[in-house]
Design a protein around this motif. Structure first.
Motif, PDB file in Angstrom:
ATOM      1  N   LYS B  72       0.769  -1.060  -0.075  1.00 22.55           N
ATOM      2  CA  LYS B  72       0.056   0.038  -0.028  1.00 22.55           C
ATOM      3  C   LYS B  72       0.950   1.281   0.023  1.00 22.55           C
ATOM      4  CE  LYS B  72      -4.233  -1.571   1.877  1.00 22.55           C
ATOM      5  NZ  LYS B  72      -5.071  -1.042   3.037  1.00 22.55           N
ATOM      6  N   GLU B  73       0.122   2.337  -0.189  1.00 19.39           N
ATOM      7  CA  GLU B  73       0.813   3.630  -0.007  1.00 19.39           C
ATOM      8  C   GLU B  73       0.701   3.936   1.310  1.00 19.39           C
ATOM      9  OE1 GLU B  73       1.063   7.110  -3.157  1.00 19.39           O
ATOM     10  OE2 GLU B  73      -0.863   6.220  -3.314  1.00 19.39           O
ATOM     11  N   TYR B  74       1.773   4.279   1.991  1.00 22.15           N
ATOM     12  CA  TYR B  74       1.471   4.644   3.436  1.00 22.15           C
ATOM     13  C   TYR B  74       2.199   6.265   3.811  1.00 22.15           C
ATOM     14  CZ  TYR B  74       0.725  -0.033   4.356  1.00 22.15           C
ATOM     15  OH  TYR B  74       0.023  -1.255   4.575  1.00 22.15           O
ATOM     16  N   GLU B  75       1.758   6.693   4.695  1.00 24.15           N
ATOM     17  CA  GLU B  75       2.252   7.867   5.295  1.00 24.15           C
ATOM     18  C   GLU B  75       2.563   7.739   6.822  1.00 24.15           C
ATOM     19  OE1 GLU B  75      -0.495  11.039   4.270  1.00 24.15           O
ATOM     20  OE2 GLU B  75      -1.872  10.252   5.556  1.00 24.15           O
ATOM     21  N   ILE B  76       3.624   8.263   7.287  1.00 26.53           N
ATOM     22  CA  ILE B  76       4.041   7.983   8.685  1.00 26.53           C
ATOM     23  C   ILE B  76       3.768   9.219   9.544  1.00 26.53           C
ATOM     24  CG2 ILE B  76       5.945   7.383  10.241  1.00 26.53           C
ATOM     25  CD1 ILE B  76       7.164   6.122   7.619  1.00 26.53           C
ATOM     26  N   VAL B  77       2.901   8.904  10.637  1.00 28.78           N
ATOM     27  CA  VAL B  77       2.471  10.018  11.542  1.00 28.78           C
ATOM     28  C   VAL B  77       3.471   9.841  12.827  1.00 28.78           C
ATOM     29  CG1 VAL B  77       0.537  10.986  12.689  1.00 28.78           C
ATOM     30  CG2 VAL B  77       0.082   9.649  10.565  1.00 28.78           C
ATOM     31  N   PHE B  78       3.789  11.095  13.190  1.00 27.38           N
ATOM     32  CA  PHE B  78       4.419  11.136  14.445  1.00 27.38           C
ATOM     33  C   PHE B  78       3.630  12.152  15.422  1.00 27.38           C
ATOM     34  CE2 PHE B  78       8.304   9.511  12.789  1.00 27.38           C
ATOM     35  CZ  PHE B  78       8.327   9.641  11.553  1.00 27.38           C
ATOM     36  N   SER B  79       3.278  11.800  16.779  1.00 22.99           N
ATOM     37  CA  SER B  79       2.538  12.707  17.379  1.00 22.99           C
ATOM     38  C   SER B  79       2.915  12.604  18.905  1.00 22.99           C
ATOM     39  CB  SER B  79       1.171  12.369  17.233  1.00 22.99           C
ATOM     40  OG  SER B  79       0.705  10.995  17.596  1.00 22.99           O
ATOM     41  N   PHE B  80       2.841  13.406  19.502  1.00 20.44           N
ATOM     42  CA  PHE B  80       3.187  13.420  21.119  1.00 20.44           C
ATOM     43  C   PHE B  80       2.200  14.325  21.458  1.00 20.44           C
ATOM     44  CE2 PHE B  80       5.607  14.068  24.956  1.00 20.44           C
ATOM     45  CZ  PHE B  80       5.375  12.854  25.270  1.00 20.44           C
ATOM     46  N   ILE B  81       1.592  14.143  22.757  1.00 22.12           N
ATOM     47  CA  ILE B  81       0.629  14.764  23.247  1.00 22.12           C
ATOM     48  C   ILE B  81       1.514  16.284  23.617  1.00 22.12           C
ATOM     49  CG2 ILE B  81      -0.531  15.446  25.454  1.00 22.12           C
ATOM     50  CD1 ILE B  81      -1.395  12.388  25.266  1.00 22.12           C
ATOM     51  N   GLY B  82       0.803  17.286  23.497  1.00 24.43           N
ATOM     52  CA  GLY B  82       1.399  18.594  23.500  1.00 24.43           C
ATOM     53  C   GLY B  82       2.191  19.196  22.412  1.00 24.43           C
ATOM     54  N   TYR B  83       2.233  18.249  21.284  1.00 19.81           N
ATOM     55  CA  TYR B  83       3.035  18.798  20.368  1.00 19.81           C
ATOM     56  C   TYR B  83       2.326  18.819  19.197  1.00 19.81           C
ATOM     57  CZ  TYR B  83       7.075  18.497  23.274  1.00 19.81           C
ATOM     58  OH  TYR B  83       7.936  18.952  24.252  1.00 19.81           O
ATOM     59  N   ARG B  84       2.630  19.262  17.907  1.00 24.63           N
ATOM     60  CA  ARG B  84       1.952  19.506  16.748  1.00 24.63           C
ATOM     61  C   ARG B  84       2.333  18.144  16.038  1.00 24.63           C
ATOM     62  NH1 ARG B  84       2.091  24.347  12.665  1.00 24.63           N
ATOM     63  NH2 ARG B  84       0.976  25.355  14.196  1.00 24.63           N
ATOM     64  N   THR B  85       1.176  17.222  15.556  1.00 21.49           N
ATOM     65  CA  THR B  85       1.362  16.150  14.698  1.00 21.49           C
ATOM     66  C   THR B  85       2.071  16.279  13.595  1.00 21.49           C
ATOM     67  OG1 THR B  85      -0.505  15.317  16.101  1.00 21.49           O
ATOM     68  CG2 THR B  85       0.416  14.024  13.864  1.00 21.49           C
ATOM     69  N   GLN B  86       2.748  15.390  13.026  1.00 18.18           N
ATOM     70  CA  GLN B  86       3.550  15.538  11.731  1.00 18.18           C
ATOM     71  C   GLN B  86       3.331  14.410  10.895  1.00 18.18           C
ATOM     72  OE1 GLN B  86       7.492  16.874  11.233  1.00 18.18           O
ATOM     73  NE2 GLN B  86       7.477  18.259  12.572  1.00 18.18           N
ATOM     74  N   THR B  87       2.920  14.759   9.658  1.00 23.32           N
ATOM     75  CA  THR B  87       2.900  13.469   8.810  1.00 23.32           C
ATOM     76  C   THR B  87       3.778  13.444   7.757  1.00 23.32           C
ATOM     77  OG1 THR B  87       0.362  13.712   9.350  1.00 23.32           O
ATOM     78  CG2 THR B  87       0.858  12.402   7.670  1.00 23.32           C
ATOM     79  N   ILE B  88       4.397  12.155   7.366  1.00 29.89           N
ATOM     80  CA  ILE B  88       5.350  12.451   6.289  1.00 29.89           C
ATOM     81  C   ILE B  88       5.093  11.234   5.212  1.00 29.89           C
ATOM     82  CG2 ILE B  88       7.876  11.728   5.643  1.00 29.89           C
ATOM     83  CD1 ILE B  88       8.432  13.443   8.260  1.00 29.89           C
ATOM     84  N   LEU B  89       5.090  11.480   4.243  1.00 28.97           N
ATOM     85  CA  LEU B  89       4.834  10.336   2.977  1.00 28.97           C
ATOM     86  C   LEU B  89       5.952   9.406   3.228  1.00 28.97           C
ATOM     87  CD1 LEU B  89       2.299   9.707   1.154  1.00 28.97           C
ATOM     88  CD2 LEU B  89       3.709  10.789  -0.722  1.00 28.97           C
ATOM     89  N   TYR B  90       5.408   8.000   2.896  1.00 33.37           N
ATOM     90  CA  TYR B  90       6.389   7.017   2.738  1.00 33.37           C
ATOM     91  C   TYR B  90       6.824   6.755   1.404  1.00 33.37           C
ATOM     92  CZ  TYR B  90       8.997   2.631   3.379  1.00 33.37           C
ATOM     93  OH  TYR B  90       9.780   1.676   3.203  1.00 33.37           O
TER      94      TYR B  90
END
Lengths: 506, 1076
Positions: B72-90
């Motif tokens: 599949k086509e994926y993206e990777i999501v980085f998140s942590f409470i109190g921080y803005r979430t970042q999404t990066i296409l794999y």
């Protein structure tokens, strides 16, 4: 094309099926009661509603009794009557002819409930035969006849008290029937009632297996008595005599003089034709009648007029219905509803046991048949006066204790007045006096003046002149329709013209 | 055994086998400005539907390792409470290192312009009358109920408090009274679930009253995000016939993505009553009573002269055994008043990550009334969880629990205290004349001896014992569970489902001790106890699908919604007497059962709504058509399914080319709608003909009776609503203005339990259709938001003003004259509905003062000539046959017949205000905020029954000092009639007691201070707020009673009466809110 049609029809069919099943799901039947859908399927249900109509007679008893006695001549208010509660004030207003459309005794709702239950049985009862195989045609006819009898009895009282009333013969099981019904003239109501009664008199049972039911439920004999009474009221004297004669073939008999009190205690006597049943001891059904007779110092006691009638007898004669027998000479209380034996003086009298405050209210007993017949005979022809009084001498007066025949009056009017006096002595406290006065006031030579003689002594002296004038208006002899009825009918029910002045303002 | 071993082995090998399938691995380090972030979540998400796949948390060094399947086509999501979430296409990267940015720098996301209604429509495109209020700006008000908060804030939502007692319900009318059935309350919808307001059938009103029920009352305002009002036909199209009185859509708070925020709020408050009516003291009372008796003795020519010496308690007779006890000067009200101290504690927790959001709150309120014995406590708990499976599918569920408990006295202790003779001691006196602690039981032979037994009211009742010992408790416990999902399978299609279960237990318990009534042990009221228990369960499900599609410059939305609800209820009650105390007043313990009963009921309903919204030319013209059909088990088959259509037009003028250049104009919308609502009868199975057993036998034979008439003819009540409005938004919508005109006509009014002629054998019929009424009016509001402020400025200003007018007219009189009753008696008002007049109008006599002398009591005709009777004597004016005498009240004899009767009744005004509305303002400077709110109702009248009670001088109750000016001798310049014992007509229902009750109230003054953030940070907190607030500080009115805010009557033929219940106190409160 066909396909298109299918495509269109299928959703429609599906939708209607869906809505149909939704509709079923939305029919929530109430708990603990039955609905129009499930009722009228067994004979027990038919009989249950029929019994409710009898119970309604009990609830109407106060009205029926007061209508007959308050403006009558036999009773008056005793020391127990304080004229304080709203109920008592209404009673004294009726007696003193200060009758307003707000008076509780002009409220006939309880009687119409009884009529409604009877109408339900007559119209809907036969349908139960389709469901209940044990519900036979003769049994259904017998129930129908009882319902017709009760309805007729209610209307007879209504017509005598109000003259013109709404004549309803249909049950209001749905709101499709217009419940705002205009008045029908009393004459045509009774005419129709007589037709019904004659039709159903043969369908009614002559008796029941249970003893109290033979006296407490309608029998063919009760039909005859009612037909005779109504016929006398409407002036059909031949029919009255005919039906009185029919009753002679029954097993009714006036008892001996000593047994007179048994008519009231224990009740359901040999002469009883139809009486309203109560049972205090086992079923806790008390009759207020006893309370009226004895409560405090007696709410209703014997009037001076009646006392004088009894006092007027020859010293060598005797009347068991009179003082020291039928009523107490000391406090003028109606002993017939309080005691168990005639002689009140013996050991302070024999009172009803404390658990038997349940004297039956007697609608018809055999004694009245002789009176009806005698009155009808006289009304037919003055020539029958002697025949009529011979009949009374041999039955009523003999049983009461008289040994000598009564002096024969010379004309019809005197004879009728004498009959009314005799009736008063026989039936005081049984709710008949005012109806007797009203009936005979239409006889030539008796007239309204007789009615005034009876009524005006009840009226305070300063108002007698006005009431004297009022009573010339025949409309004033009947009760007004209650104001709530006039309101609820919104113009369809017209007030008795005499009381118009009280009703205009609403 | 062997098998297990093999299985164990296999299970150990399984991961290895799976591992074998892994083809790609990605790893990296997650950090923020200060260093690596352990515990941050990293997961795979498919690009197509945003569905989450594998996920992992970073280790202690902030490192992660993810395995990726190829398919599949994926993206990777980085998140942590109190921080803005970042999404990066794999794209096949081997290593991805990210640095997360702290959330605190992120401004709150404000959704502008696209409010959406219940069918998922943008409000800019709808044609219906909607008004929304956010409760956030009201959170500091010192009120405990939602109604109190929004009172005066919404145009044409008339909210009136009846009593200042804690936990009292407020009445709400949206656009006036439109029904005769007494059912005029709006529908309340909480998070998409309509709340059932039905009171169970066979409910025993002897032991409970309607005021006890309030859906809003039991909710803590702190749990509510916003309230939207639907006022017109769109409301009923949306929510069915129950919504015909308007809808209040309550949205509760939900979890929001972000670091967990904890908030603790503590409020402490107290209250002061407004000044009260001054009452006579002991000596003045005694004089008044003697005066009244003397006047009555003289009137009947001394035939009742014994009355003068009958009551030793108002005579100077030192030989009287209670001489000391009845020579006191007592201010009874002082004994049952107090200065209350109430508190409220609130805790909430809110937050969420990429997948899960949560909100939790708990609230405890303890409110103490200004009258002894009155208090209200409430516990609320609320929890909401949201889980996002993917962009296409998410669910949320919530659970809420509330437990409200209100206490009061069985009889209104205040009115008892007001009526009580002030010369009597409240407590038994000892031998030295000092008060002990034991209540003094008033002897029967005194002037305030036994009262009328029928009304159950005893003048002898002891006010203090009533307040302190008697108990009337109402407790309501609600639990509701709510489950919701949203599914967006393709672009534009939105499917939404809700299922909710609400359980409610109610308990009403009353205890009337003999100390308060003086009832003897054999009396039916001796230590009387009442208990009423109710249980109900409501189940509601709905499914909603909407589809949006844009075709070049045009677009459309089609939605369909189906809903099913089912409610069942049960109740039981018992009344006992002769109990041994409050705790022992259960019927199982002892006592005589006076009355008992129970009821069971069930109702079901189904509704289907479809709506089409067509937008043309970039949403310039919008056409909306909605239709609903619904059925309810409350209606018979004949009138069960009605169609409820609504047509609306919406013209977004700001999109016109000629207005495109007008920069300051952001919004100019013209709307119009028309709708028809068929409304069915309420109550369980009222349409069915019912047979039941009679509780009586004819001798030994049982009986059955037809109990009600089957309703085949009853039709819907037909409501037609037309609505036209204009909305204007300028200056980036900072200033918005809206004005609406509406006409709402109700035809074939449903009337309940209508009296019918008894010749039918029934006294009443459950429902009929008859008569029509109309409500028309307008409402307007102007709102300013964020007016002075922009980023970086110190000042900010917001305000709201709303005004509305509703005019109610009876168009067609119901054909039943039951409503035309006139009674000529003290304190009684004619009961009338008159064509062309509003409902709730007052009719009575025209009071013109006092007869000064005998000559004035002589009746005159229209030319002023004296009327003579037949004997040539002067006719004296009479009322109910009683001749009037000097000093008696004089009423205008309109028809000049010398008799004051129903023909002399005139229209005296009505309880509907001409204008009502409110205003609020909020000014802030740096971290200081001041807010204030006004509420006004202008032009309405009320019957000042409290003044009637204290000025009529016809009984033995204590009176106000106003009666000191009563007429005593000819020439007394007064219009206060004389005191008269016994029968009199000096206080008939007249304009003497009907008063204009216009008022402007300052409802709220609040000052809030937010501690400087630098200081707060040092304490490791997020925010600290301090608030001082005053509720109800000033009232401007000409009304002479204590409080012109008088509750609206429940039934249509009840009149608005000021019965001197506990007045709304001025409340002062302080609170601290700490967030961390």
């Amino acid at each position: 094309m066909k396909l298109m049609l299918k495509i269109k029809i299928i959703p429609l069919v599906l939708l209607s099926m869906l809505l149909g099943s939704c509709n079923d799901w939305l029919d929530v039947e109430p708990v603990g009661v039955q609905t129009n859908k499930t009722f009228w399927q067994t004979k027990e249900e038919v009989e249950g509603v029929l019994m409710a109509s009898y119970i309604q007679l009990r609830k109407s008893q106060d009205n029926m009794l007061m209508w007959g006695e308050l403006r009558g001549d036999g009773l008056k208010f005793g020391p127990g009557f304080k004229n304080q509660s709203a109920e008592e004030i209404d009673r004294s207003n009726i007696r003193e002819l200060e009758i307003l459309p707000t008076n509780r005794y002009s409220d006939y709702a309880e009687l119409y409930k009884g009529i409604s239950y009877a109408n339900h049985v007559i119209k809907l009862g036969p349908g139960a035969m389709d469901y209940d195989v044990t519900f036979t045609e003769p049994l259904m006819n017998s129930y129908l006849a009882e319902a017709v009898f009760l309805r007729s009895l209610y209307y007879f009282y209504l017509v005598r008290a109000f003259r013109d009333v709404p004549y309803v013969k249909e049950p209001y099981d749905t709101d499709e029937l217009d419940y705002r019904v205009a008045k029908t003239s009393g004459d045509s109501i009774l005419k129709d009632v007589l037709v019904d009664l004659k039709k159903y008199s043969t369908k009614c049972k002559p008796g029941y297996e249970v003893a109290w039911q033979t006296k407490g439920r309608a029998t063919s004999w009760a039909f005859y008595a009612l037909i005779a009474d109504i016929s006398l009221w409407v002036g059909d004297y031949d029919t009255a005599i005919e039906y009185c004669t029919k009753l002679e073939s029954g097993s009714f008999e006036l008892g001996e003089m000593e047994d007179w009190m048994e008519v009231y205690y224990p009740g359901n006597s040999k002469e009883s034709i139809f009486e309203l049943q109560y049972d205090h001891k086992d079923l806790d059904q008390r009759n207020k009648l006893m309370e009226l007779a004895q409560s405090g110092d007696g709410i209703l006691i014997i009037s001076e007029h009646l006392n004088d009638l009894f006092l007027a007898i020859d010293l060598t004669d005797l009347d068991v219905r009179g003082y020291d027998w039928g009523y107490s000479n000391v406090d003028k209380k109606m002993w017939k509803y309080i005691g168990t034996k005639t002689n009140v003086m013996e050991n302070g009298g024999f009172r009803r046991p404390s658990d038997e405050s349940s004297p039956n209210f007697i609608f018809y007993r055999y004694a009245e048949i002789f009176f009806i017949k005698a009155e009808a005979l006289i009304m037919k022809s003055e020539a029958n006066i002697d025949q009529a009084f011979t009949l009374l001498d041999e039955t009523i007066r003999k049983r009461a204790g008289y040994r000598k025949p009564i002096a024969r009056p010379s004309n019809q009017a005197d004879a009728i007045r004498l009959i009314v006096d005799e009736r008063l002595k026989e039936f005081y406290g049984e709710g008949k006096s005012w109806f007797d006065i009203l009936r005979v006031s239409r006889v030539d030579g008796v007239g309204v003046s007789y009615l005034k003689d009876c009524l005006l002594p009840h009226v305070p002296t300063n108002k007698r002149q006005i009431k004297n004038n009022d009573l010339n208006d025949v409309d004033s002899h009947y009760l007004p329709l209650h104001e709530k009825e006039i309101r609820a009918a919104n113009g369809v029910l017209i007030q008795n013209p005499f009381y118009k002045k009280y009703t205009d303002n609403i | 055994m062997k098998i297990i071993k093999i299985l164990l082995l296999l299970s150990c090998l399984l991961p290895i086998a799976l591992f074998g399938q892994v083809q790609k691995v990605v790893s990296g380090v997650v950090s923020d400005e200060t260093g690596t972030l352990p515990g941050a979540s990293v997961y795979l998400q498919s690009v197509e539907d945003k569905r989450a796949w594998d996920g992992i948390a970073t280790n202690i060094n902030g490192e992660y390792l993810l395995s990726i399947k190829d398919s599949k086509e994926y993206e990777i999501v980085f998140s942590f409470i109190g921080y803005r979430t970042q999404t990066i296409l794999y794209k096949g990267q081997k290593e991805i290192n990210v640095t997360l940015v702290s959330d605190s720098q992120i401004e709150d996301i404000v959704i502008l312009g696209t409010q959406r209604d219940g069918m998922g429509m943008d409000t800019k495109l709808t044609s219906s009358a909607i008004e929304k209020i956010s409760l956030d700006g009201l959170k500091d008000m010192a009120v405990t109920s939602v109604e109190g908060m929004v009172q005066g804030k919404l145009a044409n939502v008339d909210i009136v408090a009846g009593s200042g007692a804690p936990g009292s319900k407020m009445s709400i009318r949206i656009r006036g009274t439109a029904s005769l059935t007494g059912d005029n309350d709006p529908l309340i919808v909480i998070d998409g679930v309509p709340q059932s307001v039905a009171i169970e059938d066979g409910f025993n009103f002897a032991t409970a009253n309607e005021d006890d029920f309030g859906t809003l009352l039991n909710m803590s305002p702190t749990d509510i995000e916003s309230i939207t009002v639907l006022k017109d036909a769109a409301a009923t199209a949306m929510w069915g016939e129950k919504a015909s009185n308007g809808v209040l859509v309550v949205t509760k708070k939900k979890g929001a993505k972000g670091a967990p925020t904890f908030q603790i709020k503590q409020v402490v408050k107290t209250g002061i009553e407004p000044p009260r009516v001054p009452m006579l003291n002991g000596q003045e009372y005694v004089t008044l009573m003697q005066d009244a008796i003397w006047n009555s003795v003289r009137d009947d020519q001394f035939s009742s002269i014994s009355q003068l010496s009958q009551y030793k308690d108002i005579l100077y007779d030192p030989a009287y055994v209670y001489f000391d006890e009845f020579n006191q000067d007592v201010d009874w009200l002082d004994y049952i008043r107090r200065t209350p101290l109430s508190s409220e504690t609130n805790f909430s927790m809110n937050g969420g990550g990429e997948k899960v959001t949560y909100h939790f709150s708990a609230n405890y309120l303890n409110e103490v009334g200004t009258t002894v014995g009155e208090d209200y406590s409430r516990i609320n708990a609320y929890m909401n969880l949201g889980y996002r499976f993917s962009d296409k599918f998410n669910i949320s569920s919530s659970f809420s629990y509330s437990d409200g408990d209100r206490n009061g006295s069985v009889q209104n202790a205040r009115s008892l205290a007001q009526n009580k003779m002030p010369n009597m001691t409240p407590y038994i006196l000892d031998e030295y004349g000092n008060m002990t602690e034991e209540y003094f039981v008033q002897p029967v032979s005194t002037i305030q001896g036994p009262g009328n037994d029928k009304t159950n009211y005893y003048p002898r009742n002891h006010p203090i014992a009533m307040a302190e010992l008697s108990s009337s408790r109402y407790a309501e416990r609600n639990s509701s569970m709510n489950f919701n999902f949203t599914y967006r399978p393709i672009l534009g299609l939105n499917i939404n489902g809700t299922a909710a279960l609400t359980l409610k237990n109610t308990l009403k318990k009353g205890y009337l001790p003999s100390a308060a009534t003086g009832a003897s042990w054999d009396h039916k009221n001796y230590n009387k106890s009442e208990e009423h228990k109710g249980y109900s369960m409501d189940l509601y499900t709905s499914l909603n699908a909407s589809y949006y599609r844009k075709v070049s410059r045009h677009s459309f939305t089609v939605s369909v919604k189906g809903e099913v609800s089912q409610a069942s209820n049960a109740s039981q009650w018992v009344t006992t007497s002769g109990n041994n105390g409050l705790e022992l007043s259960d019927p199982t313990v002892g006592g005589v059962i006076r009355d008992m009963g129970g009821s069971l009921g069930e109702s079901r309903s189904i509704g289907v709504v479809g709506s089409v919204n067509l937008n043309f030319y970039d949403e310039k013209y919008n056409l909306e058509v909605t239709a609903r059909t619904g059925g309810s088990s409350n209606s018979g088959r004949n009138s069960r399914w009605g169609i409820n259509p609504v047509f609306g037009l919406n013209y977004n003028m700001q999109n016109e080319n000629f207005l495109k250049d007008v920069e300051w104009l952001d919004r100019l919308i013209v709307r119009g709608s028309w709708g028809y609502t068929p409304k069915g009868a309420s109550g369980n199975n009222t349409y069915g003909g019912i047979y039941s057993a009679l509780n009586e036998q004819y001798y030994d034979m049982g009986a059955l009776i037809p109990q009600s008439i089957q309703l085949n003819n009853v039709d819907f009540e037909k409501i037609y609503q037309t609505n036209a409005s204009i909305e204007l938004g300028v200056l980036d919508n900072k200033l918005t203005f809206s004005a609406t005109y509406y006409i709402k006509t109700t035809k074939d009014l449903l009337q309940k339990d209508m009296s019918i002629p008894s010749s039918s054998g029934f006294s009443s019929i459950a429902w009929i259709n008859d008569g029509s009424i109309q409500n028309k009016g307008w409402e307007a509001y102007i709102t300013g938001n964020n007016l002075l402020g922009s980023r970086g400025k110190d000042w900010n200003l917001g305000f709201n003003v709303n005004v509305s007018r509703n005019k109610n007219i009876v168009l067609d009189l119901p054909t039943n004259l039951e409503y035309q009753k006139a009674e000529v008696n003290n304190g009684k008002y004619a009961n009338k509905i008159v064509e062309g007049r509003p409902l709730g109008a007052f009719y009575g006599f025209d009071y013109v003062g006092v007869y000064q002398n005998h000559d004035e009591t002589v009746a005159t005709d229209i030319n002023g000539n004296v009327i003579k009777d037949i004997n040539g004597d002067n006719v004296i004016t009479t009322i109910n046959g009683h001749m009037q005498r000097p000093g008696d009240a004089k009423y205008r004899d309109l028809n000049y017949d010398g008799i004051i009767d129903q023909y002399d009744i005139i229209y005296l005004g009505n309880s509907m205000p001409i204008l009502n509305g409110g205003a609020s303002i909020s000014v802030s400077w740096k971290s200081l905020t001041f807010t204030s709110a006004l509420h006004f109702r202008i032009g309405q009248s009320v019957i000042n029954q409290a003044r009637y009670n204290t000025e009529s001088m016809s009984g033995q109750s204590n009176q106000s000092t106003a009666v000191l000016s009563r007429w005593r001798y000819e020439g007394d310049p007064t219009d206060m009639p004389r005191a008269l014992w016994g029968t009199n007509f000096n206080s008939l229902g007249s304009n003497r007691f009907v008063e204009k009750a216009s008022f402007v109230k300052v409802k709220d003054l609040t000052l809030a201070y937010r501690l400087p953030s630098t200081f707060v940070k040092k304490l490791a907190m997020k925010d600290i707020r301090l608030v001082l607030t005053c509720y109800n500080p000033f009232t401007m009115t000409n009304y002479t009673g204590q409080d012109p805010e008088v509750s609206l009557p429940n039934g249509f033929n009840n009149l608005a009466m000021d019965n001197s219940l506990t007045p709304n106190p001025r409340t002062f409160a302080g609170s601290v809110t700490i967030s961390f």
